[in-house]
Design an enzyme around this catalytic site. Structure first.
Site, PDB file in Angstrom:
ATOM      1  N   ASN A  52       6.286 -14.477 -23.035  1.00 37.29           N
ATOM      2  CA  ASN A  52       5.416 -14.370 -23.715  1.00 37.29           C
ATOM      3  C   ASN A  52       4.124 -13.549 -23.382  1.00 37.29           C
ATOM      4  OD1 ASN A  52       3.487 -15.667 -22.588  1.00 37.29           O
ATOM      5  ND2 ASN A  52       3.003 -17.746 -23.978  1.00 37.29           N
ATOM      6  N   PHE A 112      10.290 -27.955 -19.782  1.00 36.06           N
ATOM      7  CA  PHE A 112      10.633 -25.951 -20.237  1.00 36.06           C
ATOM      8  C   PHE A 112       9.793 -25.430 -18.647  1.00 36.06           C
ATOM      9  CE2 PHE A 112       6.471 -27.122 -21.143  1.00 36.06           C
ATOM     10  CZ  PHE A 112       5.505 -26.888 -19.951  1.00 36.06           C
ATOM     11  N   HIS A 133      -0.609 -14.926 -20.115  1.00 38.70           N
ATOM     12  CA  HIS A 133      -1.801 -15.852 -20.121  1.00 38.70           C
ATOM     13  C   HIS A 133      -3.269 -15.899 -19.650  1.00 38.70           C
ATOM     14  CE1 HIS A 133      -2.177 -20.116 -17.604  1.00 38.70           C
ATOM     15  NE2 HIS A 133      -3.305 -18.979 -16.942  1.00 38.70           N
ATOM     16  N   ARG A 139      -0.056 -10.736 -27.350  1.00 36.75           N
ATOM     17  CA  ARG A 139       1.043 -11.206 -27.495  1.00 36.75           C
ATOM     18  C   ARG A 139       2.715 -10.856 -29.088  1.00 36.75           C
ATOM     19  NH1 ARG A 139      -1.319 -16.713 -25.595  1.00 36.75           N
ATOM     20  NH2 ARG A 139      -0.631 -16.993 -23.132  1.00 36.75           N
ATOM     21  N   ARG A 162      -8.767 -15.822 -24.905  1.00 37.52           N
ATOM     22  CA  ARG A 162      -7.327 -15.905 -25.671  1.00 37.52           C
ATOM     23  C   ARG A 162      -7.033 -15.797 -27.221  1.00 37.52           C
ATOM     24  NH1 ARG A 162      -4.823 -19.832 -23.012  1.00 37.52           N
ATOM     25  NH2 ARG A 162      -4.499 -21.409 -24.433  1.00 37.52           N
ATOM     26  N   LYS A 191       2.304 -10.237 -17.094  1.00 39.50           N
ATOM     27  CA  LYS A 191       3.823 -11.798 -17.063  1.00 39.50           C
ATOM     28  C   LYS A 191       5.165 -10.473 -16.926  1.00 39.50           C
ATOM     29  CE  LYS A 191       2.955 -16.100 -18.819  1.00 39.50           C
ATOM     30  NZ  LYS A 191       3.245 -17.094 -19.634  1.00 39.50           N
TER      31      LYS A 191
END
Length: 143
Positions: free
Chosen positions: A114, A59, A117, A104, A87, A11
């Site tokens: 964070n 959000f 993704h 993260r 994950r 991100k």
């Protein structure tokens, strides 16, 4: 166990921190093969489309604003049990709950920012890969 593909985004906040290489090194050290990747700057329309399942949630607008605030790196990763393993490497969505040593825990700034993704299921991975990658843009690794 069968080889799976999963989808990953680095991100804007993690791109701005110049940690793309560190994140890729951790993907590879964990046994993932990077079979597709590209850097882009999302438009508002692209961000709204990608996160459409969250439209109407409190959000959503902040997420769209953040995801269009700078470049991102989208990737397709391949390994056995790729979705769950990816994950696990990312850590909890909320970095306050992320275990030490996860991406993260190391690179997130907040719940929205964070850092990364990852697809939450094989079905999501297929949909998310198709959103960003066209025919011939993902190259299976056979060696």
């Amino acid at each position: 166990m069968a080889i799976e593909r999963t989808f990953s985004i680095i991100k804007p906040n993690a791109v701005a921190k110049n940690v793309i290489g560190s994140i890729f090194a951790r993907f590879e050290a964990a046994g993932f093969k990077i079979v597709g990747t590209k850097m882009l700057h999302l438009t508002v329309e692209q961000a709204r489309g990608f996160y459409a399942e969250h439209d109407g949630k409190p959000f959503f607008d902040g997420l769209v604003e953040f995801m269009t605030s700078g470049p991102i790196l989208v990737s397709v990763l391949e390994s056995e049990n790729a979705v769950q393993r990816h994950r696990d490497l990312l850590g909890a969505t909320n970095p306050a709950n992320a275990l030490a040593g996860t991406l993260r825990a190391d690179y997130a700034d907040s719940l929205t920012e964070n850092g990364t993704h990852g697809s939450d299921s094989l079905e999501s991975a297929q949909r998310e890969i198709a959103f960003f990658f066209g025919e011939g843009e993902v190259c299976p690794r056979t060696r």
